[in-house]
Design a protein around this motif. Structure first.
Motif, short mmCIF file in Angstrom:
data_model
loop_
_atom_site.label_atom_id
_atom_site.label_comp_id
_atom_site.label_asym_id
_atom_site.label_seq_id
_atom_site.Cartn_x
_atom_site.Cartn_y
_atom_site.Cartn_z
N SER A 285 -54.65 -12.44 -104.52
CA SER A 285 -54.49 -13.87 -104.27
C SER A 285 -55.59 -14.41 -103.37
CB SER A 285 -53.12 -14.15 -103.65
OG SER A 285 -52.92 -15.54 -103.47
N ALA A 286 -55.73 -13.86 -102.16
CA ALA A 286 -56.76 -14.33 -101.24
C ALA A 286 -58.15 -13.81 -101.61
CB ALA A 286 -56.42 -13.92 -99.81
N ALA B 25 -59.90 -16.42 -94.89
CA ALA B 25 -58.61 -16.35 -95.58
C ALA B 25 -57.49 -16.17 -94.57
CB ALA B 25 -58.59 -15.20 -96.58
N TRP C 146 -52.87 -22.79 -92.40
CA TRP C 146 -53.75 -23.78 -93.02
C TRP C 146 -54.81 -24.26 -92.03
CZ3 TRP C 146 -55.05 -26.54 -97.37
CH2 TRP C 146 -55.59 -27.81 -97.21
N THR D 254 -57.75 -21.84 -91.22
CA THR D 254 -58.68 -21.48 -92.28
C THR D 254 -59.91 -22.37 -92.24
OG1 THR D 254 -56.73 -20.90 -93.61
CG2 THR D 254 -58.83 -21.02 -94.76
N ARG E 125 -59.38 -20.04 -97.93
CA ARG E 125 -58.18 -19.83 -98.74
C ARG E 125 -56.97 -19.57 -97.86
NH1 ARG E 125 -62.62 -16.66 -99.06
NH2 ARG E 125 -61.45 -14.73 -99.51
N THR E 126 -55.89 -20.31 -98.09
CA THR E 126 -54.63 -20.11 -97.38
C THR E 126 -53.58 -19.67 -98.39
OG1 THR E 126 -55.21 -21.89 -95.84
CG2 THR E 126 -52.92 -21.14 -95.84
N THR E 127 -53.00 -18.51 -98.17
CA THR E 127 -52.05 -17.93 -99.12
C THR E 127 -50.68 -17.81 -98.47
OG1 THR E 127 -53.80 -16.65 -100.21
CG2 THR E 127 -51.54 -15.90 -100.54
N ARG F 84 -59.94 -26.84 -98.56
CA ARG F 84 -59.28 -25.53 -98.57
C ARG F 84 -58.43 -25.36 -99.83
NH1 ARG F 84 -57.30 -27.11 -92.66
NH2 ARG F 84 -58.86 -26.05 -91.36
N THR F 85 -58.17 -24.13 -100.16
CA THR F 85 -57.23 -23.81 -101.23
C THR F 85 -55.93 -23.33 -100.60
OG1 THR F 85 -59.00 -23.15 -102.72
CG2 THR F 85 -56.79 -22.38 -103.25
N SER G 69 -52.30 -21.77 -101.73
CA SER G 69 -51.62 -21.22 -102.90
C SER G 69 -50.42 -20.40 -102.51
CB SER G 69 -52.59 -20.35 -103.72
OG SER G 69 -53.03 -19.24 -102.97
#
Length: 364
Positions: A174-175, A250, A265, A268, A273-275, A298-299, A301
């Motif tokens: 994922s990350a 990440a 979040w 980051t 990327r924030t998972t 940022r992403t 998910s």
């Protein structure tokens, strides 16, 4: 044959350690004698109603054991085979499976609605998350039993079924952490400890662990954290200070708490990327404004089961274990019996320790 099990009589009620009656395995099923079962936060979420489960149910979904009997049509497993339980077997037919996203299979949890056992007074029981691993033995579809790769102790292998697949997958799938990157892991429970080890395996340069309990620092550093922070409103600022005022590449959130998701979040970097791995309740609301979504790029998910394919990833994890890169024993802070599961739930609510592992006697 009657076996001991931890039964959830109804949502919100205490677990009952009692005897249940298991049938012989039917077509396409196997009967497994458990060697060990991990106590996962998802079990607590099922017990308190955060996640829905048919009740009464035998909880437990992270386990490993030995096949003791097979039903008609089962050819890839035989009595005596060591297996890891897979609580989310992909159907292979839905759209998610066709895309290769087996962790999103819409039919993976259909088995939770089945009746797999009865109490001694005849009450029907459902298998929690299709597996029902909080029992000395269980009967599951053969698709829920994956052959254990060579060289992995059976009791250690239980953790591979959920905590490690989830934590490792969150980092690698994922990350997509790359060598030299910086990582923050929020929540140092079983999954968080696995994520920290996975970040180290991925070659992350700086690994920041964050938890509400200062007692977790030693565990976190032992798993690979280069830094440990006690969770506070200042955590994002502290993480930016550790990363040249930029933030981590990440952030992985393993607690399922709105404040932790928001902090991950904010920790980051721009374009990072924030998972979100943790399972939070519907009351855990996280808000963002439109400008910050644009500005930070940022992403964000979600991550189900570490975006893992257990059949594909289990041999990879086993190789890391055999090579000494992945230490399964380091995830366990308490070894208990079935009777200790309620106390393990209390420890999770209090934020204490890593994984509690149920060990079964006469597991073979």
């Amino acid at each position: 044959m009657a076996v001991r099990a931890a039964v959830l009589p109804a949502v919100g009620e205490p677990l009952e350690i009692t005897r249940i009656e298991l049938p012989a395995p039917g077509p396409g099923q196997v009967r497994v004698r458990l060697a060990a079962a991990g106590v996962c936060h998802s079990d607590l979420s099922l017990a308190n109603g955060t996640l829905r489960v048919p009740v009464p149910a035998v909880l437990g979904h992270e386990g490993a054991g030995t096949v003791v009997a097979v039903g008609e049509g089962v050819t890839h497993l035989a009595p005596g085979a060591p297996v890891v339980l897979n609580w989310a077997p992909a159907c292979g037919d839905c759209r998610a499976c066709a895309r290769g996203e087996v962790w999103l299979c819409g039919n993976a949890l259909n088995g939770a609605a089945a009746v797999h056992a009865h109490t001694t007074d005849g009450t029907a029981l459902h298998p929690g998350l299709s597996v029902g691993a909080f029992a000395e033995e269980t009967v599951v579809p053969a698709t829920c039993a994956l052959p254990l790769p060579d060289g992995i102790p059976l009791t250690d292998a239980a953790l591979l079924g959920c905590a490690v697949l989830t934590g490792y997958g969150a980092i690698h799938h994922s990350a997509r952490v790359q060598p030299g990157e910086t990582v923050a892991v929020f929540g140092v429970g079983g999954v968080g400890l696995a994520a920290l080890q996975a970040a180290r395996i991925a070659g992350a340069e700086r690994i920041v662990a964050v938890d509400v309990s200062a007692d977790k620092e030693e565990l976190a550093r032992g798993a690979g954290a280069t830094d440990f922070l006690l969770a506070s409103p200042q955590t994002p600022r502290e993480i930016r200070a550790l990363t040249g005022a930029e933030g981590v590449d990440a952030a992985v959130e393993c607690a399922g708490v709105a404040t932790a998701i928001r902090a991950a979040w904010e920790s980051t970097r721009r374009g990072g990327r924030t998972t979100v791995v943790g399972i939070g309740g519907k009351d855990q609301q996280v808000t963002f404004n439109a400008l910050e979504l644009f500005h930070w790029g940022r992403t964000l998910s979600g991550c189900v089961y570490g975006d893992s394919d257990p059949a594909r990833d289990l041999p990879v994890l086993a190789e890391h274990v055999r090579a000494g890169r992945l230490d399964l024993k380091a995830l366990v802070t308490e070894r208990i019996t079935l009777d200790g599961i309620p106390s393990a739930f209390e420890n999770m609510l209090a934020g204490k320790g890593g994984r509690s592992l149920v060990l079964f006697e006469d597991a073979g």
